[in-house]
Design a protein around this motif. Structure first.
Motif, PDB file in Angstrom:
ATOM      1  N   ASP A  84       0.859  -1.183   0.000  1.00  0.00           N
ATOM      2  CA  ASP A  84       0.000   0.000   0.000  1.00  0.00           C
ATOM      3  C   ASP A  84       0.897   1.235   0.000  1.00  0.00           C
ATOM      4  N   ASP A  85       1.091   1.832  -1.180  1.00  0.00           N
ATOM      5  CA  ASP A  85       1.985   2.980  -1.294  1.00  0.00           C
ATOM      6  C   ASP A  85       1.514   4.170  -0.466  1.00  0.00           C
ATOM      7  N   ASP A  86       0.206   4.382  -0.370  1.00  0.00           N
ATOM      8  CA  ASP A  86      -0.306   5.508   0.421  1.00  0.00           C
ATOM      9  C   ASP A  86       0.024   5.345   1.902  1.00  0.00           C
ATOM     10  N   ALA A  87      -0.199   4.146   2.426  1.00  0.00           N
ATOM     11  CA  ALA A  87       0.088   3.892   3.839  1.00  0.00           C
ATOM     12  C   ALA A  87       1.588   3.988   4.108  1.00  0.00           C
ATOM     13  N   LEU A  88       2.398   3.452   3.182  1.00  0.00           N
ATOM     14  CA  LEU A  88       3.851   3.508   3.344  1.00  0.00           C
ATOM     15  C   LEU A  88       4.338   4.948   3.323  1.00  0.00           C
ATOM     16  N   VAL A 105      11.492  18.874   1.475  1.00  0.00           N
ATOM     17  CA  VAL A 105      12.373  18.493   0.365  1.00  0.00           C
ATOM     18  C   VAL A 105      13.002  17.126   0.625  1.00  0.00           C
ATOM     19  N   ALA A 106      13.522  16.928   1.828  1.00  0.00           N
ATOM     20  CA  ALA A 106      14.152  15.648   2.172  1.00  0.00           C
ATOM     21  C   ALA A 106      13.120  14.521   2.188  1.00  0.00           C
ATOM     22  N   LEU A 107      11.932  14.809   2.703  1.00  0.00           N
ATOM     23  CA  LEU A 107      10.877  13.794   2.727  1.00  0.00           C
ATOM     24  C   LEU A 107      10.500  13.369   1.312  1.00  0.00           C
ATOM     25  N   SER A 108      10.316  14.346   0.448  1.00  0.00           N
ATOM     26  CA  SER A 108       9.957  14.063  -0.940  1.00  0.00           C
ATOM     27  C   SER A 108      11.032  13.218  -1.612  1.00  0.00           C
ATOM     28  N   ARG A 109      12.282  13.575  -1.359  1.00  0.00           N
ATOM     29  CA  ARG A 109      13.404  12.847  -1.973  1.00  0.00           C
ATOM     30  C   ARG A 109      13.450  11.398  -1.482  1.00  0.00           C
ATOM     31  N   SER A 110      13.284  11.189  -0.171  1.00  0.00           N
ATOM     32  CA  SER A 110      13.375   9.824   0.357  1.00  0.00           C
ATOM     33  C   SER A 110      12.211   8.955  -0.133  1.00  0.00           C
ATOM     34  N   LEU A 111      11.028   9.532  -0.259  1.00  0.00           N
ATOM     35  CA  LEU A 111       9.887   8.783  -0.784  1.00  0.00           C
ATOM     36  C   LEU A 111      10.098   8.431  -2.253  1.00  0.00           C
ATOM     37  N   SER A 112      10.629   9.377  -2.996  1.00  0.00           N
ATOM     38  CA  SER A 112      10.893   9.142  -4.409  1.00  0.00           C
ATOM     39  C   SER A 112      11.931   8.035  -4.598  1.00  0.00           C
ATOM     40  N   GLN A 113      12.934   8.004  -3.724  1.00  0.00           N
ATOM     41  CA  GLN A 113      13.965   6.962  -3.802  1.00  0.00           C
ATOM     42  C   GLN A 113      13.393   5.579  -3.534  1.00  0.00           C
ATOM     43  N   ARG A 114      12.281   5.509  -2.828  1.00  0.00           N
ATOM     44  CA  ARG A 114      11.625   4.225  -2.567  1.00  0.00           C
ATOM     45  C   ARG A 114      10.691   3.824  -3.710  1.00  0.00           C
ATOM     46  N   GLY A 115      10.639   4.646  -4.766  1.00  0.00           N
ATOM     47  CA  GLY A 115       9.816   4.306  -5.925  1.00  0.00           C
ATOM     48  C   GLY A 115       8.344   4.647  -5.769  1.00  0.00           C
ATOM     49  N   VAL A 120       1.276  10.141  -5.025  1.00  0.00           N
ATOM     50  CA  VAL A 120       1.177   9.583  -3.674  1.00  0.00           C
ATOM     51  C   VAL A 120       2.035  10.414  -2.713  1.00  0.00           C
ATOM     52  N   ILE A 121       3.218  10.802  -3.171  1.00  0.00           N
ATOM     53  CA  ILE A 121       4.097  11.657  -2.360  1.00  0.00           C
ATOM     54  C   ILE A 121       3.398  12.975  -2.033  1.00  0.00           C
ATOM     55  N   ASP A 122       2.804  13.574  -3.056  1.00  0.00           N
ATOM     56  CA  ASP A 122       2.115  14.855  -2.847  1.00  0.00           C
ATOM     57  C   ASP A 122       0.985  14.727  -1.827  1.00  0.00           C
ATOM     58  N   ARG A 123       0.230  13.632  -1.909  1.00  0.00           N
ATOM     59  CA  ARG A 123      -0.861  13.424  -0.946  1.00  0.00           C
ATOM     60  C   ARG A 123      -0.309  13.295   0.476  1.00  0.00           C
ATOM     61  N   ALA A 124       0.789  12.548   0.622  1.00  0.00           N
ATOM     62  CA  ALA A 124       1.375  12.349   1.955  1.00  0.00           C
ATOM     63  C   ALA A 124       1.896  13.664   2.520  1.00  0.00           C
ATOM     64  N   LEU A 125       2.542  14.472   1.676  1.00  0.00           N
ATOM     65  CA  LEU A 125       3.076  15.751   2.148  1.00  0.00           C
ATOM     66  C   LEU A 125       1.967  16.750   2.437  1.00  0.00           C
ATOM     67  N   ASP A 126       0.847  16.641   1.716  1.00  0.00           N
ATOM     68  CA  ASP A 126      -0.291  17.528   1.970  1.00  0.00           C
ATOM     69  C   ASP A 126      -0.885  17.301   3.361  1.00  0.00           C
ATOM     70  N   GLU A 127      -0.670  16.101   3.927  1.00  0.00           N
ATOM     71  CA  GLU A 127      -1.181  15.808   5.271  1.00  0.00           C
ATOM     72  C   GLU A 127      -0.383  16.547   6.344  1.00  0.00           C
ATOM     73  N   LEU A 128       0.845  16.966   5.998  1.00  0.00           N
ATOM     74  CA  LEU A 128       1.681  17.672   6.975  1.00  0.00           C
ATOM     75  C   LEU A 128       1.127  19.066   7.238  1.00  0.00           C
ATOM     76  N   PRO A 129       1.129  19.492   8.490  1.00  0.00           N
ATOM     77  CA  PRO A 129       0.782  20.887   8.741  1.00  0.00           C
ATOM     78  C   PRO A 129       1.872  21.792   8.166  1.00  0.00           C
ATOM     79  N   ASP A 130       1.531  23.013   7.876  1.00  0.00           N
ATOM     80  CA  ASP A 130       2.498  23.941   7.287  1.00  0.00           C
ATOM     81  C   ASP A 130       3.349  24.541   8.403  1.00  0.00           C
ATOM     82  N   ASP A 131       4.223  23.702   8.972  1.00  0.00           N
ATOM     83  CA  ASP A 131       5.001  24.141  10.130  1.00  0.00           C
ATOM     84  C   ASP A 131       6.500  23.887   9.951  1.00  0.00           C
TER      85      ASP A 131
END
Length: 199
Positions: A84-88, A105-115, A120-131
């Motif tokens: 489940d890529d979304d859960a991962l 930036v680092a989060l996006s890069r590490s998720l991308s490296q996992r394929g 899916v990356i954008d959805r996961a990062l959208d869950e983060l508060p803008d902090d």
């Protein structure tokens, strides 16, 4: 002539039919064995750590499965909830923020490296508060005291570098580093060193 034909006539169809059937059965059995072995290998990998769909495909391709068989196994494992890529992505973002203090930036890069796919990356990062500012400052505070033996410019440069490696952009990293170093009263009160925001 008739006596010569009768023994050969029945033998020919049997000789043609049996090897073909046997070969097909053997091929099917071999394919089934390869698939079972590949599935077992994938389950072993998943017991060690969660995999993205892309990583799972790589594991399966290493077992000489054809593209259709790989797709079937992936679909089956997704249906069962083993992949489940979304859960991962969500778990990796949470871990990256809470344990490593990473920025977007680092989060996006590490998720991308996992394929993991971009959407899916954008959805996961959208869950983060803008902090990002707060998280960068929290991380900078944990590192600032250990830099107190350095001169102000070196300390600032190192702290900004550490923040940048964790995925915070230049402005966020600079602001957090200056604030954290100022809060730790870097350089002692007699040094006259002051960190002033240029914003």
């Amino acid at each position: 002539m008739a006596s010569e034909r009768s023994p050969s006539a029945p033998a020919t169809p049997r000789l043609r039919a049996l090897p073909d059937t046997g070969t097909e059965t053997a091929d099917v059995d071999a394919a089934d064995d390869r698939r079972a072995t590949a599935e077992e290998a994938l389950v072993r990998k998943l017991r060690a750590r969660s995999l993205s769909v892309s990583e799972a495909r790589t594991v399966l391709r290493g077992h000489e499965l054809d593209a259709g068989a790989v797709d079937d196994v992936i679909d089956d494992f997704c249906r069962r909830g083993y992949l489940d890529d979304d859960a991962l992505a969500s778990a990796l973002v949470t871990s990256g923020v809470e344990r490593k203090g990473q920025g977007r930036v680092a989060l996006s890069r590490s998720l991308s490296q996992r394929g993991i796919p971009r959407e899916v990356i954008d959805r996961a990062l959208d869950e983060l508060p803008d902090d990002d500012d707060e998280r960068a400052l929290d991380f900078a505070r944990t590192k600032a005291r250990s830099l107190s033996r350095l001169d102000p410019d070196t300390a600032l440069r190192r702290l900004v570098g550490q923040l940048a490696r964790r995925g915070y952009n230049g402005a966020v990293a600079m602001k957090a580093a200056k604030t954290a170093l100022r809060e730790t009263t870097f350089g002692s009160t007699t040094s006259g060193v002051r960190f002033v925001d240029s914003d």
